[in-house]
Design an enzyme around this catalytic site. Sequence first.
Site, PDB file in Angstrom:
ATOM      1  CB  SER A   1      -0.942  -0.002   1.203  1.00 21.64           C
ATOM      2  OG  SER A   1      -1.821  -1.099   1.131  1.00 21.64           O
TER       3      SER A   1
ATOM      4  CG  ASP B   1       3.066  -8.254   4.425  1.00 21.93           C
ATOM      5  OD1 ASP B   1       1.992  -8.120   3.818  1.00 21.93           O
ATOM      6  OD2 ASP B   1       3.512  -7.405   5.212  1.00 21.93           O
TER       7      ASP B   1
ATOM      8  NE  ARG C   1      -2.685   0.150   8.673  1.00 22.75           N
ATOM      9  CZ  ARG C   1      -2.402  -0.328   7.474  1.00 22.75           C
ATOM     10  NH1 ARG C   1      -1.214  -0.106   6.938  1.00 22.75           N
ATOM     11  NH2 ARG C   1      -3.286  -1.037   6.803  1.00 22.75           N
TER      12      ARG C   1
ATOM     13  CB  ALA D   1       6.528   5.380   7.827  1.00 24.41           C
ATOM     14  CG  ASP D   2       1.864   1.873   7.262  1.00 26.34           C
ATOM     15  OD1 ASP D   2       2.975   1.311   7.165  1.00 26.34           O
ATOM     16  OD2 ASP D   2       0.826   1.396   6.766  1.00 26.34           O
TER      17      ASP D   2
END
Length: 512
Positions: free
Chosen positions: A61, A153, A190, A260-261
Amino acid sequence: MKKTTLLVILDGWGYSDSDYFNAIKNANTPTWDSIWQEFPKTLINASSLEVGLPRSQMGNSEVGHVNIGCGRVVYQELTKIDKAIEEKTFGDNKAICAAIDNAIKNDSNLHLIGLLSPGGVHSHEEHIFEMIKIAKQKGIKRLYLHAFLDGRDTPPRSAEKSIKKADKLLQDLNLGYIASVCGRYYAMDRDNRWDRVEKAYNAIVNANADFIYDSALEALEQSYARDQSDEFVIPTCIKKDGHLVKVQDNDSVIFMNFRADRAREISHAFTDESFDHFPRKKHLNINFTTLTEYDSKLKCAVAFPPEQPINTLGEVLMKNHKTQLRIAETEKYPHVTFFFNGGREEQFEGEDRILIPSPKVATYDLQPEMSAPEVTDKLVAAINSGKYDCIVCNYANSDMVGHTGNYEAAMQAIEYLDKCIARLKDAILEHDGNMFITADHGNADMMVNPETQKPHTAHTTNLVPFIYVGHKKAQVALEHGKLSDIAPTLLNVMGIAQPKEMTGKTIFNFEK
């Protein structure tokens, strides 16, 4: 009234001719089927070299939205770090050297935290292994690895191989050991589920956990016995020779995730002096280093700081005095804002943002529609308002429900999205606007691995759709497009000149 150009990003909606546990193909989608037949369409690349990733690496994403929003192939952190390792400059990085020097100077511990996974989406275990080797070469005496486990993943129960590799390397170098393990469900939240982050933080920092075992492998085996796959391993501490590892003042901590997220929340717990999302025993005086920049507000060193691209789609729209709206639910809000703007936190002039809270459920197969109804309500209202020249939205369902591995729930998610697309189509055509539908990567297009017959919870490398819905006559101009060609296509239909920094090409030619 403005005629809106709408970009709909269906997160995780890949294309595959196979009907083997393909939630997208096998779902009942009358609107999608009619759009696919009636309007101009093509398939575009969303993975591998075409989005700045290593060959055969699945897209994700973050990468997808950066490439879409920037209108050029943006070489990703994974590629940059791989290059530094290959060119043997990784160990010369100033931030990494400073973290190691701090531990040596203070005779303190070096802690590596991060996702121990070959997935390549949020991290790569080879980066962790390289860091361990460099630490040994530079004279570190005590290194402790706090391993977050994937299963999202990667296959749901695949962490054993990674743990064995890490264990062997640490043992061969006589350097330390895996001091804690936990599923990414806890350490990499997150969505402000701070109760999860607190459990991970306490296991890493205070050696305070529900479970304590003698090895990481034993912790994994016991987790499987409790029917908890890699992603959901409850934070667990490892005891060696009667010793539990804690993070103490003057220690160095290097966070090995490059995306990062899902790294932000726990990083704030480590670094914020006035942190108040859960109680901490104290604010630690440590050297905290991140591999990439997770949040500009974090007080830490960054090994590979971001390069800010110029003339992204958002910036070009601003320069042309166009109004724009970004909308998504919590899970994908950073993607249509921060990532879409090339890593820029601030809004552009004329850019509005709407955040719809994601539902508070343990896993999204329990609520496959997620917050799509609310997102759609806001979108239709925005189109009807005539206020916006360009709207960018994200629907999270096919990705987030796809990640659960629940095939039936994924089909329900797809069928709900089909109803949402019908509402958007009606609104856009009524107001003589333009709608483009695409995806950032695949996911729900393969819910079971055909080779293992086990749930497939990761992304796919399949092509993704790109469809134009509107009253303009359009012809496919680019047969083998990629995500970076989307922004130039939007500028083309809006009659805005493409800046030289955008190296993508328009996918459709529109009749003037």
